[in-house]
Design a protein around this motif. Structure first.
Motif, PDB file in Angstrom:
ATOM      1  N   GLY A   1       0.710  -1.304   0.047  1.00  0.00           N
ATOM      2  CA  GLY A   1      -0.135  -0.081   0.047  1.00  0.00           C
ATOM      3  C   GLY A   1       0.703   1.184   0.176  1.00  0.00           C
ATOM      4  O   GLY A   1       2.094   1.243  -0.446  1.00  0.00           O
ATOM      5  N   TYR A   2       0.200   2.262   0.721  1.00  0.00           N
ATOM      6  CA  TYR A   2       0.786   3.719   0.499  1.00  0.00           C
ATOM      7  C   TYR A   2       1.700   4.031   1.777  1.00  0.00           C
ATOM      8  O   TYR A   2       0.988   4.203   2.924  1.00  0.00           O
ATOM      9  CB  TYR A   2      -0.452   4.672   0.329  1.00  0.00           C
ATOM     10  N   MET A   3       3.123   3.823   1.461  1.00  0.00           N
ATOM     11  CA  MET A   3       3.998   3.872   2.771  1.00  0.00           C
ATOM     12  C   MET A   3       4.725   5.080   2.494  1.00  0.00           C
ATOM     13  O   MET A   3       5.344   5.339   1.548  1.00  0.00           O
ATOM     14  CB  MET A   3       4.516   2.705   2.946  1.00  0.00           C
ATOM     15  N   TYR A   4       5.026   6.199   3.481  1.00  0.00           N
ATOM     16  CA  TYR A   4       5.844   7.162   3.426  1.00  0.00           C
ATOM     17  C   TYR A   4       7.122   6.661   3.375  1.00  0.00           C
ATOM     18  O   TYR A   4       7.412   5.795   4.137  1.00  0.00           O
ATOM     19  CB  TYR A   4       5.481   8.302   4.508  1.00  0.00           C
ATOM     20  N   PRO A   5       8.186   7.118   2.518  1.00  0.00           N
ATOM     21  CA  PRO A   5       9.658   6.707   2.738  1.00  0.00           C
ATOM     22  C   PRO A   5      10.151   6.418   4.151  1.00  0.00           C
ATOM     23  O   PRO A   5      10.929   5.758   4.387  1.00  0.00           O
ATOM     24  CB  PRO A   5      10.234   7.593   1.929  1.00  0.00           C
TER      25      PRO A   5
ATOM     26  N   ASN B   1       6.549   3.983  -7.097  1.00  0.00           N
ATOM     27  CA  ASN B   1       6.193   3.598  -5.897  1.00  0.00           C
ATOM     28  C   ASN B   1       4.891   4.254  -5.436  1.00  0.00           C
ATOM     29  O   ASN B   1       4.647   5.259  -5.970  1.00  0.00           O
ATOM     30  CB  ASN B   1       7.269   4.519  -5.258  1.00  0.00           C
ATOM     31  N   ALA B   2       4.073   3.380  -5.144  1.00  0.00           N
ATOM     32  CA  ALA B   2       2.819   3.768  -4.622  1.00  0.00           C
ATOM     33  C   ALA B   2       2.614   5.305  -3.636  1.00  0.00           C
ATOM     34  O   ALA B   2       1.745   6.031  -3.889  1.00  0.00           O
ATOM     35  CB  ALA B   2       1.905   2.681  -3.882  1.00  0.00           C
ATOM     36  N   ALA B   3       3.837   5.516  -2.913  1.00  0.00           N
ATOM     37  CA  ALA B   3       3.629   6.512  -2.121  1.00  0.00           C
ATOM     38  C   ALA B   3       3.922   8.137  -2.871  1.00  0.00           C
ATOM     39  O   ALA B   3       3.884   8.917  -2.416  1.00  0.00           O
ATOM     40  CB  ALA B   3       4.816   6.544  -1.101  1.00  0.00           C
TER      41      ALA B   3
END
Lengths: 389, 151
Positions: free
Chosen positions: A7-11, B119-121
């Motif tokens: 999913g959507y993970m900040y770096p 990258n999904a982010a």
């Protein structure tokens, strides 16, 4: 795509910064606080039944307290300067308060209480032993060999006052550890004012369970009789504190579920997937409900001594595993989800690395080695107590 | 007087604790740098230490002064706001000794992927590809011009 990330993970969230060692830190400080509070039951609240565990509990608390900062230092790295955290405490950050909290508890509370309690024994050893041990005990007397009844009465009074100060200090030590997590407002898994209280009661539960196991284990090793009156009392207190601890944790859970704020779906998903084994299976079922059921059974059904003993030890071991799982779920669980509430990462424990499983195991064995040394130096067994005067 | 005699050992404990506090203060005094906290929660000397670091970057205007063609090409494309040294690395040494210090060409396979790997982010509007599927191992600059990355 990064391995283990969904999913959507900040770096900055992909890699966990607080590792297994930071799981050990609250676990070990919890054992300290719990063991000390068990000891204070006898001293301040005059629960005579737990007397056989009094000194053992104090030594257990000291052995674990000496190891408590090591996970932090290993985590920080830079041994040449990480010790400065004791020397440069300041009020501006909860983490920087550690030096104050730790040194106060170690120096002022625990060491003074143990010294006052053991003074007659130390003086006796200083007068009767020979060789190197004689010098060690002489150093421990601090040059005063006065063990007159009047001086022992003074010790007793001062020791009582130190214990009375020690109880809030033990609460402070572990409440503080809970506060470090509870005060991280950016993390909904941690940020709750209940966190210090939950940490405190889980600390008491794990500390009492640890002393119970150590007491039974040491009695078996020494082939001495286990005082069942004592074991029943410790088991009872373990049950009471565990009920409070469990109620608080459930209160937190119910509150989160009912409130169902914007983080809830994400956290709920995590509990059902990545934390299912460690939270639902190990922490709640094996580590909480099962030992609570076993302890409740001892309060309701009349078992024989042998069975009760096994139940207490079994329940205590499960409790220790359960509380460890609770620390794991707090520390590691709090870093597995993204602040976007749309992504999840994975934590893989290394083995022979600075923050790996091997140093963690060594850090869990070390307090027992220290306890062995302390027990040799200051035997806590009642039958060896020196009579006053 | 008798109480004082019987409590003599407590005075010794107090002295040991006091000695501990003194030792704490001595070590603290030795390890905490001088003037710590004068300008904030840091060593004032840290400013001098940082200032003494050799300069590594030449700066955008220095690059543009000589490399006019690339500068014009870059300014016309999507990489207009990416500084030269973001891709080519710090080049102060090259500026100091133009004849002998030649910058190495960046390795496009890793350089481009650093920003443009899927990258999904990342925001959807940002151009990103799964490089393994997108180029099949062909170097990015075979099709794209790095200074103005149109095909």
């Amino acid at each position: 795509m990064i391995n283990g990330v969904a999913g959507y993970m900040y770096p900055n969230e992909v890699e966990l910064q607080w590792s297994l060692l930071i799981v050990l830190y609250p676990y070990i400080t919890g054992l300290v606080a719990g063991a000390f509070i068990l000891a204070s039951l006898e001293r301040v609240f005059k629960v005579e039944e737990v007397r056989p565990t009094y000194r053992l509990a104090l030594l257990t608390a000291l052995a674990f307290l000496l190891v408590a900062p090591l996970p932090l230092q290993l985590h920080l790295g830079h041994p040449e300067r990480s010790f400065e955290m004791y020397l440069t405490p300041h009020r501006t950050s909860a983490m920087a308060m550690f030096g104050f909290v730790y040194l106060w508890y170690l120096m002022v509370v625990l060491l003074v209480e143990i010294w006052l309690d053991y003074r007659a024994d130390i003086v006796h050893q200083a007068q009767t032993r020979t060789g190197v041990m004689r010098w060690i005990y002489r150093a421990l007397t601090l040059g005063s060999q006065n063990v007159s009844p009047a001086s022992r009465r003074i010790d007793d009074k001062v020791g009582y006052v130190v214990t009375v100060i020690g109880i809030p200090s033990a609460f402070l030590l572990h409440g503080y550890v809970g506060f470090i997590f509870g005060s991280v407002k950016a993390n909904p898994w941690w940020s709750t004012p209940l966190m210090p209280v939950v940490f405190l009661f889980s600390a008491m539960t794990s500390g009492i369970a640890a002393v119970l196991v150590i007491y039974v284990g040491s009695s078996l090793l020494r082939r001495t009789r286990i005082d069942m009156r004592c074991l029943d009392a410790v088991g009872k207190y373990l049950f009471y504190t565990f009920v409070i601890d469990f109620s608080l944790e459930m209160l937190d859970l119910v509150h989160r579920t009912y409130e169902a704020d914007e983080s809830f779906r994400s956290l709920d998903f995590m509990v059902h997937t990545r934390l299912f084994i460690s939270q639902i299976v190990v922490q709640i079922f094996l580590g909480t409900l099962l030992p609570l059921g076993l302890l409740a059974a001892t309060q309701l059904v009349r078992f024989s001594d042998a069975i009760r003993r096994r139940i207490y030890v079994g329940a205590s071991l499960l409790t220790l595993v359960g509380i460890f799982a609770m620390r794991w779920n707090v520390v590691i669980g709090g870093q597995l989800f993204s602040k976007s509430f749309l992504g999840y990462t994975t934590y893989k424990v290394e083995f022979a690395a600075r923050e790996g499983l091997l140093p963690a195991l060594a850090l869990m064995i070390l307090p027992f080695v220290l306890l062995l040394v302390l027990v040799k130096l200051l035997p806590p067994w009642q039958e060896q107590e020196v009579t006053e005067g | 007087m008798r109480l004082l005699r019987e409590a003599g050992h407590l005075v010794r404990v107090a002295l040991v604790l006091a000695a501990g506090v003194v030792l704490f203060l001595i070590i603290r005094n030795a390890v905490v740098p001088k003037d710590f906290g004068r300008y904030g929660h840091f060593r004032p000397e840290a400013l001098g230490v940082i200032r003494a670091h050799p300069v590594a970057f030449a700066g955008q205007s220095t690059c543009v002064a000589c490399h006019d063609d690339q500068a014009k090409e870059r300014a016309a494309g999507k990489h207009a706001h990416v500084a030269c040294e973001a891709c080519h690395g710090p080049q102060a040494a090259h500026v100091a000794d133009i004849a002998n210090v030649k910058p190495a060409l960046p390795d496009v396979a890793t350089l481009c992927a650093r920003c443009h790997e899927k990258n999904a982010a990342k925001p959807k509007s940002f151009p990103q590809v799964v490089t393994a599927e997108h180029s099949g191992g062909v170097a990015c600059n075979t099709c794209h011009k790095p200074h103005n990355p149109q095909i």
